[in-house]
Design an enzyme around this catalytic site. Structure first.
Site, short mmCIF file in Angstrom:
data_model
loop_
_atom_site.label_atom_id
_atom_site.label_comp_id
_atom_site.label_asym_id
_atom_site.label_seq_id
_atom_site.Cartn_x
_atom_site.Cartn_y
_atom_site.Cartn_z
CE1 TYR A 136 -0.15 1.76 -15.86
CE2 TYR A 136 1.64 2.14 -17.63
CZ TYR A 136 0.47 1.40 -17.02
OH TYR A 136 0.27 0.22 -17.51
CB ALA A 151 10.93 -2.45 -5.66
CD GLU A 206 2.32 2.58 -1.91
OE1 GLU A 206 1.03 2.76 -1.76
OE2 GLU A 206 2.71 1.90 -1.02
N GLY A 207 3.36 7.45 -5.39
CA GLY A 207 2.99 8.38 -6.39
C GLY A 207 2.17 9.40 -5.74
CE1 TYR A 250 6.55 -12.12 -3.14
CE2 TYR A 250 4.48 -12.97 -4.13
CZ TYR A 250 5.43 -12.10 -4.11
OH TYR A 250 5.47 -10.93 -4.90
#
Lengths: 680, 623
Positions: B200, B283, B333-334, B543
Site C-alpha cells: 500500500y 505512472a 501492480e504489487g 481522459y
C-alpha cells in the site's frame, strides 16, 4: 449460431405495422406549382459540416484512402501520380451527383402530374417517415428500397421532398447515363453513376468507395441504393449484392462514425409499369437499351390505370446493434485504416447475413393486394389445365381461403374487409383485365389473346406453335410476377410441405433432411439466409402447427385432417420451381460441352421443345431467371463447374452422375440422404 | 544500510501526506558525507504522529478539511486553506450542476459520517506470523480504522460503498516497515507463514488494485510503505537521487526543490500517490514532455520479492543485458513484490514557468493542432485539450471575481471570441499550456506553439485560463464527493491511441456512454466529456469524464459499472489501449488477454510463478 439472433422466432400475426396515408390526395387538392416551390427545410444530420458538391469532390481526391491507391497505381503502371490523380478526377467527374434543389422542384412538379394520372394513390406510412427523420438527425442514414421499377428512385426522392426530409444521393447504374438529358437530370436530382462492372480496377473502386463513404460519414445526405442490385423482373426479391453494403458499413466497423442507420423501404406496385416488358425480357426478348426516346415512347402507358403504390419505410436498423457481439471491430486496429484491405471472412459473413436480414425486412413490409392471391389460384388452375376457367364464386372462395392462410403466415395483405369478397375479386380482375378473360362467369388467364396488347406489331395468321407458346408465356410470367410478390410468405411452409411430400417416411429427421436439401437447392431462388436452415425449419413447423396443418411430436410429423388442403396448396407453390430445376438438370445431362453463354438459349430451346410436346406442365419454367438461378445453384453445389481462364474459358464442366441424382431427388425418386447429400 | 540511516533525509513519520503550509517537518542540517551529495537531514522518531486517516477523508478524496459544499445561501464554496480555490465562493457551480445533471439541492444523499467499527469483520490473524512480527519491532496494527483505510482505492464503487457504511473484505493487519530491511523481514515472515501481502502506497488506485480478493482465505497483511519516505542521497554529478519508495509525490518534489532540483514527475495524484506506486503502475506525469514518464525517469529499482531482492548491479543509463528486468517490475501492480528504493533522474529546477491557453473553434481543430505540435516535437511541458463540455465545466468553476474590472474584462473576452471571431460557444474548446525552462527559451517556445495554434484557428486566451485549468486538476477529484452528496456519481478513465483515431475514439466513447446510460434506465442525460492530456510522437492520451444523476435507479453503482464497461469495450474496439497509466488492477483484468495475447499472458504468468510461487503477493491484480 450467430444468425439465430437475426431471425428470432416470433408470431407473424403479432407483427405491428403502421397505417398508410395517401400522399396524392393533397396533390389533387392543391396547386402543384406551389408545392414544387414550397419552402424546403429538412432536418439534417446533427454532425453535418455543410459542404458544396465541388468541395465534396476535393475531399475525395485529397483523402488518404485515395492517395494511397493513387501512389500504388502510379508505381505499378509507371506513370506519374499526377496522371493517376487526373484519371481519378475524371472517374469522379463521370460518377458524381450534382444534387440541385431546382431540379428536384422540377421533378416534384412533373411527377405530381404524372403520378396523378397513373396512380389512384401513393400510400406512405407516415410514422416510418418520422422515424426516418429522427434517424437522419442522429446518424448517417442509408436508404434501401426494394427495386421493382424504374420509377423507384424518383418516387423515393419525390416522397422525401414532399415530407421535407433530406434528399438522398442515389447509386444508379451507368446505363441511365446513356439517356443524355435524362441522365443529367437524374444527376441533378442526386443520382451518381456507377459502372456495372469494374472488376479489378483498383482506382475506380477506390474513388467510388471513398466517394460514397465521404458523403455518408459527413452526413452530406442519406445514401440510397438497391440491395438487390437491379430491378427484379420477377417481383421476387433478388439475393442481395454485397458490394455497396460492405462500403457503407465500413465507416462504422472502422470506428469513423458512431453508428449508421439502415432503413429498408418496401415499395409495392399494384400494377407494375414494366409488367409485360419484364416478361418478354425473361423470355429472351432482349432488354431495350435505356434511351431518352424510348422513355417517351412509354407515354402510352400514361393512359392506363396502375392502381396504387404502397411505400413502407421500415424500422431503421442500427449497424452497431447488428454488429454487436458479431464482429470484433478491433481487427482493424493494426493496419492504418486508409490502406485498402480485403474484408475478413468474419466481416463478409456479417455483411451477408445483414443483407439477407434487410431484404427480408423489405419483403415483410411489402403490401400485398388481393390480386396477388388471385394470381396464385389462376396460375395453379392454368397448370392443372382447367380449360374452362374457374367460376367466379369458386375463385372468390379460394381467394378468401388464401387470404386467411396468408394472414396467419404474417402477410401484409391489404384486403378491404368492409367490402364483400366478390367485389374485391372483381375489382382486382378489372384492374388487371389485360391478363385475365372473364366469360360466362368463368375466369381464366388471357392466353388465347394472340397478338394482343402484350405483343404489338405481331402479324396475325402466320403464327408458329412456338410463337404461340411464347405469347402465352408472356401472360403467365406477367401473372407469376404478381404471385411471386407473396412467395416469401409461403416459402418456408412450402419447403416443408414439399419435404413432407418427398420424404420416405413421416420421421422428423427424414423430413428435416429433405427440407434441408430443398432449401439448399433453392437458396439462389428465394431469400433464404445461408446457415439458417434450423431456424427456417423451426419457423415452418411453427407456422404449420399453429395453423392446425401439422402435429409434430418428438419423432414424427403428422398431417391433420384439415391440413391436407393447405399442404396441397403449399406443395403446388413450389412445384413450378421443382420442375424447372429438374428440367435444367435433365437438359445438362444431355449436353456435351456447353459454355455459359450458350446455356440460356440452349436450355430455352430444350424447354420449348418439351413444353410443346406436353411433357412439361409449367410454362413458367421458361423464365430465364429461374434457369440462371438453377445453374448458379448447380455450380454452388458442385454439379457444374465453370472453367475460368485458358482456352476453355466459360465452359461448363458437368458432373452427370450428380446432375442425374439431383434430378431424381428433386422429382422425389431418390431419398435425400442417400443420393445427393452424400455428394455434397 | 542502517549505518547510513543517521545521515539521511527524512520526513516526520506518518504525516507524510500533509500539506507543508499546515505542518513543518522537523529536521536539522548536517554535513554532507561526500562531496557532491546534498546535505541531508537528521531524523525524527516515528512515534506519536497523527495517523494519515485523521487528516485524510476515510470515505472520500483528499484532505478532511478540503471539500466543496453548498453554504447556507446555496452557493458553492471550497473549504480549507490548502488550495488556491480554498475559501472561495464558486458562483457558477450550482447552476452548472443543476443544468448539467438536473441535480437539485433539495435531494441530498449524505454519506455516513463516521466509520462504524462494528461493521468491520474481526481480523483473521495468523498468530505465528504475528508473534514473529512482534519480535522484529516493526510497527503494526489491527485496528479497524487502520485496516479499512487501506482496503480501497478511489474507484466509484469503493467510495460509494464506504459512504453507505458498507465494508467488505479488509486487510487483517497493517504493518509499517521503516526501511528496505524491514520489508525483507516482513516478506520472509509472510512466506514462512503463508500470509498474503498487499503493498500500500498512497491509496490513490483507480483500478480496484487495493481491494482484497474476497476469495482470499489467508490472513491479509497490508504493507504500508508510508514510513519509507526518505531521500537517501542526491548525486549532483549524475543528476540522480536515491529515494525510498514510500515517499509521496509532493514531498519528493518539495524536498528536492529545497536543494534546487526536481524530478518533474507530476501525476495528477501527486499530492498523495507514492513513488513505489508510480513504479508499480507505470505512472505518467503531466510534464512528461520534458521529464519523461516513470519508465524514463527510473535509473535503478530495488524490489523485495518472495524469491529475494531484485536489482541491477550498476546504474548505467542504458543497458543491453537482455530484456530489461525493470520492465517486469514497472507495471507489476504489487503482484511480484514491494519496491523499496528507487534511483531517479533529477533536474535543476526550471528558471521560469509560464501558463497559457488557446481557444479553438472546435475540438477537431484543437486535435489537429496538438497533432501538429507533436509532429514538430515542440510540445510544451504540458499541453492539454478540453472538449466543449469540459470547457464549460471549467468555466463553472471560476471563483467569484473580486473586481468589476475583471468581470468586465471577462465579458469583453467572451464577446471577442464568440461574436467577433464567430466561435460557437457550444463547440469551442480550450487547450491549456505549461511552458518551463529558461526565460528566453520559454518565450521563444511559446511563440512557436501559438503560431502553430493560429494555423488551426486557435486564439491565445491568456495565462489565467491556463493556470486555472491545471489547478482544477487537483480539485476535480474533490468535486466527485460533492456530486455524491446530491445523487451524482461519476469517474474518469483514460486510454491512449494513435493520432488518427483520437477524434473517432472521443466521439464514439462519449456517444456510447450517452447511449448506454439511456439503455440502462438513467433518467437524466449524463455528462460525457473528454480531454487530450498527453501527446506523443505516435499518438495521444485521452481522459474521459463521465457522471450522471442516479435518482430513480435502484442500483446506481451497477449501472455505472455497466456503462464504464461498455465504454472500455468501445475504446478497445476503436483501437484504444486498455490503460495509459492507471493500470489494470482487477477492474480491467478481463481484457488483459486480448490486449497482450495469450503468449504475452503466459510470459507474465511464468514470471509470477517463478518469483512468487505461493502467491504471497496475492492482490490478484493484472493476471
Amino acid at each position: 449460431m450467430a444468425s439465430k439472433a437475426v431471425y428470432s422466432h416470433r408470431d407473424p400475426m403479432l407483427k405491428k405495422r403502421d397505417d398508410f396515408e395517401d400522399m396524392l390526395e393533397e396533390r389533387r387538392n392543391s396547386s402543384d406549382l406551389r408545392y414544387a416551390l414550397k419552402c424546403y427545410t429538412p432536418v439534417l444530420y446533427k454532425g453535418l459540416t455543410p459542404c458544396k458538391v465541388s468541395e465534396l469532390k476535393q475531399m475525395v481526391l485529397q483523402s488518404d484512402q485515395l492517395g494511397y491507391v493513387i501512389t500504388q497505381v502510379s508505381k505499378e503502371k509507371g506513370v506519374t501520380s499526377d496522371e493517376v490523380t487526373g484519371e481519378a478526377a475524371a472517374i469522379l467527374e463521370e460518377m458524381a451527383q450534382r444534387l440541385q434543389l431546382s431540379t428536384v422542384r422540377f421533378f416534384a412538379f412533373t411527377l405530381s402530374k404524372v403520378f396523378k394520372t397513373l396512380f389512384r394513390s401513393i400510400c406512405i406510412n407516415e410514422e416510418g417517415l418520422q422515424r426516418l427523420q429522427q434517424a437522419i438527425h442522429n446518424h448517417p442514414v442509408v436508404l434501401l428500397p426494394s427495386h421493382r421499377s424504374y420509377m423507384d428512385f424518383l418516387l423515393m426522392s419525390y416522397i422525401l421532398y414532399t415530407y421535407d426530409l433530406a434528399l438522398p444521393v442515389i447509386a444508379a447504374g451507368m446505363d441511365f447515363m446513356g439517356m443524355k438529358v435524362v441522365g443529367e437530370m437524374l444527376r441533378m436530382s442526386g443520382a451518381f453513376f456507377i459502372r456495372r462492372s469494374f472488376g479489378g480496377d483498383k482506382l475506380y473502386w477506390a474513388v467510388f468507395s471513398e466517394y460514397v463513404k465521404i458523403m455518408l460519414k459527413n452526413g452530406y445526405a442519406p445514401v440510397e441504393f438497391f440491395l438487390e442490385g437491379t430491378r427484379s423482373r420477377t417481383a421476387k426479391s433478388l439475393t442481395p449484392k454485397l458490394g455497396l453494403l460492405n462500403i457503407v458499413m465500413d465507416p462504422f466497423l472502422k470506428g469513423e462514425v458512431f453508428d449508421i442507420s439502415l432503413v429498408p423501404v418496401s415499395i409495392s406496385y399494384e400494377r407494375t409499369l414494366e409488367e409485360a416488358l419484364y416478361a418478354r425480357e425473361l423470355l429472351g426478348v432482349p432488354k431495350p437499351k435505356e434511351s431518352t426516346s424510348g422513355l417517351f415512347k412509354a407515354r402510352k402507358i400514361l393512359s392506363e390505370d396502375y392502381g396504387s403504390i404502397h411505400v413502407y419505410f421500415g424500422q431503421p436498423v442500427s449497424v452497431r446493434s447488428l454488429a454487436e457481439s458479431r464482429v470484433n471491430r478491433s481487427q482493424f486496429n493494426l493496419i492504418p485504416r486508409h490502406i485498402p484491405t480485403r474484408p475478413s471472412e468474419e466481416i463478409l459473413s456479417f455483411v451477408n447475413d445483414s443483407a439477407y436480414r434487410l431484404v427480408r425486412a423489405q419483403e415483410e413490409n411489402m403490401v400485398l393486394k388481393p390480386w396477388v392471391l388471385l394470381a396464385f389460384v389462376l396460375l395453379q388452375k392454368q397448370a392443372a389445365e382447367e380449360k374452362q376457367g374457374t367460376a367466379l364464386d369458386e375463385l372468390t372462395e379460394q381467394a378468401v381461403w388464401l387470404r386467411d392462410l396468408s394472414r396467419q403466415y404474417g402477410a401484409f395483405l391489404h384486403w378491404p374487409d368492409h367490402i364483400p369478397p366478390s367485389e374485391v375479386v372483381s375489382s382486382s380482375l378489372s384492374l388487371h383485365r389485360g391478363l385475365v378473360r372473364i366469360s360466362e362467369g368463368r375466369v381464366q388467364l388471357a392466353l388465347e389473346q394472340v397478338g394482343g396488347q402484350q405483343v404489338p406489331g405481331e402479324t396475325r395468321g402466320a403464327i408458329t406453335p412456338e410463337e404461340e407458346l411464347l405469347n402465352k408465356a408472356v401472360v403467365i410470367l406477367s401473372c407469376a410476377s404478381y404471385r411471386n410478390q407473396a412467395l416469401n410468405v409461403f416459402i418456408r411452409p412450402a419447403l416443408l410441405a414439399s419435404a413432407i411430400h418427398t420424404a420416405a417416411s413421416n420421421r422428423k429427421q427424414e423430413i428435416y433432411n429433405s427440407f434441408s436439401f430443398l432449401r439448399n437447392m433453392f437458396s439462389n431462388e428465394f431469400i433464404l439466409c445461408p446457415g439458417a436452415t434450423v431456424q427456417d425449419f423451426e419457423e415452418a413447423c411453427y407456422l404449420l402447427v399453429k395453423t392446425g396443418t401439422l402435429q409434430i411430436n418428438q419423432q414424427e410429423v403428422l398431417i391433420t385432417e384439415r391440413g391436407h388442403r393447405t399442404l396441397a396448396f403449399l406443395t403446388s407453390v413450389l412445384d413450378p420451381f421443382l420442375q424447372g430445376y429438374q428440367v435444367v438438370c435433365r437438359f445438362l445431362c444431355e449436353q456435351d460441352g456447353l459454355t455459359e453463354k450458350q446455356f440460356i438459349p440452349a436450355v430455352r430451346k430444350f424447354i420449348i421443345k418439351h413444353l410443346l410436346t406436353g411433357r412439361l406442365r409449367y410454362t413458367e419454367v421458361l423464365s430465364s431467371d429461374l434457369q440462371k438461378n438453377a445453374l448458379a445453384a448447380l455450380i454452388r453445389l458442385g454439379a457444374v463447374q465453370k472453367i475460368k481462364g485458358g482456352e476453355e474459358q466459360g465452359t461448363l464442366k458437368l458432373n452427370k452422375v450428380m446432375l442425374n441424382s439431383l434430378e431424381d431427388t428433386l422429382g422425389g425418386k431418390l431419398p435425400t440422404q442417400k443420393s445427393v447429400v452424400a455428394h455434397l | 544500510m542502517s549505518g547510513f540511516s543517521d545521515n539521511i533525509m527524512r520526513l516526520s513519520g506518518r504525516m507524510l501526506s500533509q500539506y507543508p503550509a499546515q505542518r513543518d517537518w522537523d529536521g536539522k542540517l548536517t554535513m554532507a558525507p561526500h562531496p557532491g551529495i546534498i546535505p541531508t537531514f537528521s531524523i525524527v522518531t516515528l512515534s506519536d504522529n497523527v495517523p494519515e486517516q485523521e487528516i485524510m477523508k476515510w470515505n472520500g478524496w483528499g484532505y478532511s478539511d478540503s471539500k466543496f459544499l453548498y453554504n447556507k445561501k446555496g452557493q458553492a464554496e471550497f473549504t480549507g486553506k490548502r488550495y488556491r480555490l480554498s475559501g472561495m465562493i464558486i458562483p457558477g457551480l450550482r447552476e452548472w450542476m443543476e443544468s448539467t445533471f438536473s441535480a437539485n439541492l433539495q435531494h441530498k444523499t449524505p454519506a455516513a459520517p463516521i466509520l462504524n467499527s462494528s461493521a468491520v469483520q474481526p481480523p483473521t490473524l495468523n498468530e505465528a506470523f504475528l508473534k514473529e512480527l512482534k519480535s522484529t519491532g516493526i510497527p503494526f496494527s489491527h485496528d479497524a480504522e487502520d485496516r479499512v483505510f487501506r482496503s480501497h482505492g478511489h474507484c466509484l464503487h469503493e467510495i460509494f460503498a464506504l459512504r453507505e457504511g458498507k465494508i467488505g473484505r479488509v486487510p487483517d493487519l497493517v504493518v509499517w516497515p521503516n526501511c528496505h530491511n524491514d520489508v525483507v523481514k516482513i516478506v520472509e515472515l509472510a512466506c514462512k507463514h503463508n500470509v498474503c501481502l498487499i503493498p500500500y502506497g498512497g491509496g490513490t488506485s483507480v483500478s480496484s488494485a487495493l481491494e482484497c480478493p474476497p476469495e482470499e482465505t489467508r490472513s491479509i497483511v497490508s504493507l504500508d510503505t508510508s514510513q519509507m519516505n526518505r531521500i537517501l542521497w542526491i548525486d549532483e554529478k549524475n543528476l540522480t537521487a536515491h529515494v525510498e519508495a514510500g515517499i509521496v509525490g509532493q514531498d519528493l518534489e518539495r524536498l528536492l526543490n529545497e536543494s534546487g532540483y526536481c524530478t518533474g514527475h507530476e501525476p495528477d495524484s501527486m499530492e498523495f500517490s507514492s513513488l513505489g506506486g508510480w513504479v508499480a503502475t507505470r505512472a505518467s506525469g503531466m510534464k512528461k514532455n520534458i521529464y519523461g514518464n516513470i519508465e524514463d525517469l527510473v535509473v535503478h529499482i530495488k524490489m523485495v520479492t518472495p524469491r529475494g531482492v531484485i536489482e541491477k548491479s550498476c546504474q548505467g543509463p542504458r543497458m543491453s543485458t537482455g530484456p530489461d528486468v525493470h520492465h517486469f517490475i514497472m507495471g507489476s501492480e504489487g503482484t511480484l513484490g514491494v519496491v523499496t528504493e528507487v534511483t531517479m533522474k533529477i533536474r535543476p529546477m526550471p528558471e521560469y514557468q509560464k501558463y497559457g491557453s488557446v481557444v479553438f473553434p472546435n475540438f477537431e481543430m484543437g486535435v489537429a493542432c496538438l497533432r501538429e505540435v507533436a509532429r514538430q516535437r515542440c510540445a510544451p511541458a504540458s499541453i492539454r485539450l478540453m472538449d466543449n463540455e469540459q470547457f464549460k465545466f471549467g468555466h463553472a468553476l471560476k471563483p467569484q471575481v473580486s473586481s468589476i474590472f475583471t468581470s468586465f474584462l471577462d465579458g469583453l473576452k467572451k464577446f471577442y471570441i464568440t461574436k467577433f471571431k464567430g466561435f460557437d460557444p457550444n463547440r469551442l474548446c480550450v487547450a491549456t499550456l505549461l511552458f518551463e525552462g529558461d526565460r528566453e527559451k520559454v518565450l521563444q517556445h511559446e511563440k512557436q506553439v501559438y503560431d502553430i495554434a493560429a494555423k488551426f484557428g486557435g486564439l491565445a486566451a491568456g495565462e489565467d485560463n491556463g493556470q486555472r485549468g491545471y489547478m482544477l486538476t487537483f480539485v476535480i477529484a474533490y468535486l466527485r464527493d460533492l456530486g455524491m452528496d446530491y445523487y451524482v456519481i461519476g469517474e474518469s478513465f483514460e486510454t491512449s491511441m494513435p493520432w488518427d483515431r483520437v477524434l473517432d475514439i472521443c466521439r464514439n466513447v462519449k456517444a456510447r456512454i450517452v447511449r448506454e446510460c439511456k439503455d440502462k434506465g438513467v433518467q437524466f442525460p449524463p455528462l460525457s466529456t473528454c480531454r487530450v492530456t498527453q501527446t506523443y510522437d505516435a499518438g495521444a492520451c485521452v481522459y474521459f469524464y463521465f457522471a450522471f444523476n442516479y435518482r430513480g435507479l435502484s442500483d446506481p453503482v451497477h449501472v455505472y459499472e455497466q456503462v464504464e464497461h461498455a465504454a472500455r469495450e468501445e475504446i478497445l474496439a476503436n483501437g484504444g489501449s486498455l490503460s495509459h497509466h492507471h493500470g489494470v488492477g482487477k477492474l480491467r483484468k478481463e481484457w488483459m488477454r486480448e490486449s497482450i495475447s495469450s503468449v504475452g499472458m503466459g510470459m507474465l504468468k511464468s514470471v509470477k510463478d517463478y518469483v512468487d510461487p505461493n502467491n504471497i503477493f496475492g492482490n490478484r491484480n493484472l493476471l
